[in-house]
Design an enzyme around this catalytic site. Structure first.
Site, PDB file in Angstrom:
ATOM      1  N   CYS A   1      45.254  33.900  52.504  1.00  0.00           N
ATOM      2  CA  CYS A   1      44.516  32.686  52.861  1.00  0.00           C
ATOM      3  C   CYS A   1      44.468  32.522  54.379  1.00  0.00           C
ATOM      4  CB  CYS A   1      45.102  31.471  52.142  1.00  0.00           C
ATOM      5  SG  CYS A   1      43.999  30.031  52.164  1.00  0.00           S
TER       6      CYS A   1
ATOM      7  N   HIS B   1      44.234  33.376  46.851  1.00  0.00           N
ATOM      8  CA  HIS B   1      45.680  33.317  46.632  1.00  0.00           C
ATOM      9  C   HIS B   1      46.061  34.204  45.442  1.00  0.00           C
ATOM     10  CE1 HIS B   1      46.850  29.968  49.312  1.00  0.00           C
ATOM     11  NE2 HIS B   1      45.605  29.578  49.132  1.00  0.00           N
TER      12      HIS B   1
ATOM     13  N   GLU C   1      48.962  34.851  44.394  1.00  0.00           N
ATOM     14  CA  GLU C   1      50.093  34.232  43.701  1.00  0.00           C
ATOM     15  C   GLU C   1      49.652  33.107  42.767  1.00  0.00           C
ATOM     16  OE1 GLU C   1      49.594  31.556  47.287  1.00  0.00           O
ATOM     17  OE2 GLU C   1      49.202  33.646  46.740  1.00  0.00           O
TER      18      GLU C   1
END
Length: 203
Positions: free
Chosen positions: A80, A182, A184
């Site tokens: 990001c 992202h 994750e």
């Protein structure tokens, strides 16, 4: 057994990255220690917030120089805002210098759609990167951003998405990788990307 260092410079979403790596069975350390960054097998640079504030927080303790040095020896992944910092320049709030791994400038997305761009969007792959090994064209990942990198060298772009206009979604420059999205927070696709990243030093 080695570990992945997650850079703590005051602006990152650290625990979600750490938890994703833990789920994959990968050891990680949240750190700003030059010694721990040097000892890591790989480094992740997360980031949330504004480009100039993050750049200043990296430079104040000299973490920018450490990342540049370590990039010659091991893989680094910017996520990001962390990816945006990989570019030469940013235009958010005020003009600001980035780390300079990727040629280009971070600019506000020129789209008719609502900003920030929040939600799931699909990827188109370019330039055959190991970061996306095992993933299908059109895989969906999760974005939250209003600015994006505008790359001057198409060879450094490894994925794009579309948000009314083409948007650079991922970059690669040598050992340095970046994802505007992202991983994750991107389910199984994101976990595969993180797995691929942590295996880059394994040959």
């Amino acid at each position: 057994m080695g570990y992945t260092a997650i850079v703590d410079y005051g602006v990152g979403n650290l625990m979600s990255v750490s938890n994703a790596l833990k789920y994959l069975g990968c050891d990680s350390r949240i750190t700003s220690s030059p010694e721990e960054l040097a000892g890591a097998d790989a480094i992740i640079l997360p980031g949330v917030g504004a480009f100039p504030d993050a750049a200043e927080k990296l430079r104040a303790p000299g973490l920018d120089k450490i990342l540049i040095e370590q990039s010659r020896q091991k893989p680094i992944l910017g996520i990001c805002l962390g990816m945006q910092l990989l570019f030469q320049r940013g235009e958010e709030v005020r003009p600001c210098q980035g780390l300079g791994f990727v040629w280009g400038t971070v600019k506000r997305i020129e789209t008719n759609k609502k900003l920030p761009h929040i939600g799931w969007n699909s990827l188109r792959f370019f330039n055959d990167s190991p970061l996306f090994r095992g993933l299908d064209e059109g895989s969906y990942v999760y974005f939250v951003h209003s600015f994006c990198g505008v790359a001057e060298d198409p060879a450094q772009v490894i994925a794009r998405t579309d948000y009314g206009v083409p948007v650079v979604a991922a970059v690669q420059a040598g050992n340095v990788y970046g994802t505007q999205f992202h991983p994750e927070k991107s389910g199984e696709v994101g976990l595969q990307i993180l797995r691929n990243f942590t295996e880059l030093n394994c040959g």
